[in-house]
Scaffold this motif. Structure first.
Motif, mmCIF file in Angstrom:
data_model
loop_
_atom_site.group_PDB
_atom_site.id
_atom_site.type_symbol
_atom_site.label_atom_id
_atom_site.label_comp_id
_atom_site.label_asym_id
_atom_site.label_seq_id
_atom_site.Cartn_x
_atom_site.Cartn_y
_atom_site.Cartn_z
ATOM 1 N N ASP A 196 10.274 10.546 -13.390
ATOM 2 C CA ASP A 196 10.477 9.271 -14.081
ATOM 3 C C ASP A 196 11.346 8.291 -13.291
ATOM 4 O O ASP A 196 11.007 7.112 -13.216
ATOM 5 N N PRO A 197 12.470 8.713 -12.700
ATOM 6 C CA PRO A 197 13.246 7.751 -11.916
ATOM 7 C C PRO A 197 12.442 7.189 -10.737
ATOM 8 O O PRO A 197 12.558 6.007 -10.403
ATOM 9 N N HIS B 254 9.578 2.700 -7.982
ATOM 10 C CA HIS B 254 8.372 2.222 -7.305
ATOM 11 C C HIS B 254 7.623 1.188 -8.142
ATOM 12 O O HIS B 254 7.025 0.267 -7.589
ATOM 13 N N THR B 255 7.713 1.304 -9.464
ATOM 14 C CA THR B 255 7.126 0.266 -10.316
ATOM 15 C C THR B 255 7.891 -1.035 -10.151
ATOM 16 O O THR B 255 7.285 -2.105 -10.010
ATOM 17 N N ARG B 256 9.202 -0.956 -10.152
ATOM 18 C CA ARG B 256 10.019 -2.161 -9.964
ATOM 19 C C ARG B 256 9.675 -2.826 -8.628
ATOM 20 O O ARG B 256 9.490 -4.050 -8.562
ATOM 21 N N ALA B 257 9.567 -2.033 -7.580
ATOM 22 C CA ALA B 257 9.231 -2.587 -6.262
ATOM 23 C C ALA B 257 7.857 -3.254 -6.287
ATOM 24 O O ALA B 257 7.688 -4.360 -5.755
ATOM 25 N N LEU B 258 6.881 -2.607 -6.918
ATOM 26 C CA LEU B 258 5.534 -3.180 -6.966
ATOM 27 C C LEU B 258 5.489 -4.470 -7.783
ATOM 28 O O LEU B 258 4.815 -5.426 -7.398
ATOM 29 N N VAL B 259 6.206 -4.509 -8.891
ATOM 30 C CA VAL B 259 6.251 -5.734 -9.695
ATOM 31 C C VAL B 259 6.867 -6.864 -8.874
ATOM 32 O O VAL B 259 6.369 -7.992 -8.871
ATOM 33 N N LYS B 260 7.939 -6.563 -8.137
ATOM 34 C CA LYS B 260 8.558 -7.581 -7.272
ATOM 35 C C LYS B 260 7.596 -8.054 -6.188
ATOM 36 O O LYS B 260 7.665 -9.199 -5.737
ATOM 37 N N MET B 261 6.699 -7.171 -5.748
ATOM 38 C CA MET B 261 5.712 -7.529 -4.725
ATOM 39 C C MET B 261 4.519 -8.294 -5.309
ATOM 40 O O MET B 261 3.641 -8.713 -4.569
ATOM 41 N N GLY B 262 4.485 -8.431 -6.626
ATOM 42 C CA GLY B 262 3.419 -9.202 -7.260
ATOM 43 C C GLY B 262 2.181 -8.409 -7.620
ATOM 44 O O GLY B 262 1.101 -8.986 -7.789
ATOM 45 N N VAL B 263 2.310 -7.084 -7.779
ATOM 46 C CA VAL B 263 1.151 -6.275 -8.156
ATOM 47 C C VAL B 263 0.578 -6.765 -9.489
ATOM 48 O O VAL B 263 1.322 -7.178 -10.375
ATOM 49 N N THR B 264 -0.721 -6.749 -9.593
ATOM 50 C CA THR B 264 -1.355 -7.107 -10.864
ATOM 51 C C THR B 264 -1.492 -5.856 -11.722
ATOM 52 O O THR B 264 -1.437 -4.720 -11.207
ATOM 53 N N LYS B 265 -1.699 -6.060 -12.989
ATOM 54 C CA LYS B 265 -1.902 -4.930 -13.892
ATOM 55 C C LYS B 265 -3.143 -4.145 -13.466
ATOM 56 O O LYS B 265 -3.134 -2.912 -13.475
ATOM 57 N N ALA C 227 1.202 8.864 -16.062
ATOM 58 C CA ALA C 227 0.640 7.532 -15.860
ATOM 59 C C ALA C 227 0.987 6.656 -17.063
ATOM 60 O O ALA C 227 1.286 5.470 -16.911
ATOM 61 N N ALA C 228 0.995 7.247 -18.252
ATOM 62 C CA ALA C 228 1.422 6.510 -19.444
ATOM 63 C C ALA C 228 2.882 6.102 -19.314
ATOM 64 O O ALA C 228 3.262 4.979 -19.691
ATOM 65 N N HIS C 229 3.713 6.960 -18.761
ATOM 66 C CA HIS C 229 5.117 6.596 -18.498
ATOM 67 C C HIS C 229 5.175 5.424 -17.523
ATOM 68 O O HIS C 229 5.965 4.485 -17.709
ATOM 69 N N ALA C 230 4.356 5.467 -16.478
ATOM 70 C CA ALA C 230 4.356 4.389 -15.484
ATOM 71 C C ALA C 230 3.921 3.069 -16.106
ATOM 72 O O ALA C 230 4.457 2.011 -15.765
ATOM 73 N N THR D 65 0.839 -1.198 0.000
ATOM 74 C CA THR D 65 0.000 0.000 0.000
ATOM 75 C C THR D 65 0.871 1.244 0.000
ATOM 76 O O THR D 65 0.587 2.217 -0.712
ATOM 77 N N LYS D 66 1.944 1.214 0.762
ATOM 78 C CA LYS D 66 2.846 2.359 0.812
ATOM 79 C C LYS D 66 3.526 2.578 -0.538
ATOM 80 O O LYS D 66 3.751 3.725 -0.945
ATOM 81 N N GLU D 67 3.837 1.511 -1.236
ATOM 82 C CA GLU D 67 4.408 1.645 -2.580
ATOM 83 C C GLU D 67 3.381 2.232 -3.550
ATOM 84 O O GLU D 67 3.736 2.998 -4.445
ATOM 85 N N TYR D 68 2.108 1.885 -3.374
ATOM 86 C CA TYR D 68 1.053 2.492 -4.197
ATOM 87 C C TYR D 68 1.043 4.007 -4.000
ATOM 88 O O TYR D 68 0.937 4.770 -4.964
ATOM 89 N N VAL D 69 1.130 4.445 -2.758
ATOM 90 C CA VAL D 69 1.145 5.873 -2.459
ATOM 91 C C VAL D 69 2.365 6.515 -3.129
ATOM 92 O O VAL D 69 2.259 7.572 -3.773
ATOM 93 N N ALA D 70 3.519 5.869 -2.996
ATOM 94 C CA ALA D 70 4.746 6.407 -3.587
ATOM 95 C C ALA D 70 4.623 6.511 -5.107
ATOM 96 O O ALA D 70 5.064 7.500 -5.706
ATOM 97 N N LEU D 71 4.015 5.515 -5.734
ATOM 98 C CA LEU D 71 3.837 5.567 -7.187
ATOM 99 C C LEU D 71 2.923 6.723 -7.566
ATOM 100 O O LEU D 71 3.210 7.459 -8.515
ATOM 101 N N GLY D 72 1.836 6.900 -6.835
ATOM 102 C CA GLY D 72 0.934 8.010 -7.122
ATOM 103 C C GLY D 72 1.637 9.352 -7.015
ATOM 104 O O GLY D 72 1.454 10.243 -7.856
ATOM 105 N N ILE D 73 2.465 9.494 -6.010
ATOM 106 C CA ILE D 73 3.232 10.728 -5.844
ATOM 107 C C ILE D 73 4.251 10.878 -6.971
ATOM 108 O O ILE D 73 4.442 11.970 -7.509
ATOM 109 N N ALA D 74 4.886 9.780 -7.359
ATOM 110 C CA ALA D 74 5.867 9.820 -8.459
ATOM 111 C C ALA D 74 5.211 10.304 -9.745
ATOM 112 O O ALA D 74 5.787 11.122 -10.478
ATOM 113 N N VAL D 75 4.006 9.811 -10.026
ATOM 114 C CA VAL D 75 3.284 10.239 -11.224
ATOM 115 C C VAL D 75 2.906 11.718 -11.104
ATOM 116 O O VAL D 75 3.130 12.501 -12.027
#
Length: 114
Positions: free
Chosen positions: A62-63, A68-79, A101-104, A47-57
């Motif tokens: 971009d970095p 945060h996308t890499r971390a979420l993918v490692k955590m098994g986030v679904t599309k 969001a398109a970049h993400a 959930t905290k990574e979701y918040v971080a991704l939202g802030i990143a967007v």
């Protein structure tokens, strides 16, 4: 041209390693803060990574999107989960957040393909 988020994360990691060596107290403080913020508590780490991704967007970093996308993918986030987070970021940030969001999504596709 789409950004290469995998290379971006690797390149930034190399440079932050240099900073860790050159300004160790500052970087130790940053990593301590990150560890405290990321630690599961009332909210889980995903959930905290979701918040971080939202802030990143919303801040158009971009970095940050890459990390945060890499971390979420490692955590098994679904599309579907990933896209719902982006939907909230778009809602909060309007058109500019839609563009990032398109970049993400590009970052998600790159990290998921590994």
């Amino acid at each position: 041209m789409a950004a290469d988020y995998i290379s971006m994360a690797a390149d930034i990691s190399k440079q932050t390693a240099v900073l860790k060596q050159d300004i160790p107290e500052t970087m130790a403080g940053f990593y301590a803060m990150a560890g405290g913020a990321d630690k599961a508590g009332a909210l889980d780490s995903k959930t905290k990574e979701y918040v971080a991704l939202g802030i990143a967007v919303s801040t158009r970093c971009d970095p940050c999107i890459a990390f945060h996308t890499r971390a979420l993918v490692k955590m098994g986030v679904t599309k579907a989960e990933f896209e719902e987070v982006l939907g909230t970021a778009i809602y909060m940030g309007g058109g500019p957040s839609l563009m990032y969001a398109a970049h993400a999504m590009e970052a998600f596709e790159q990290f998921s393909a590994k």
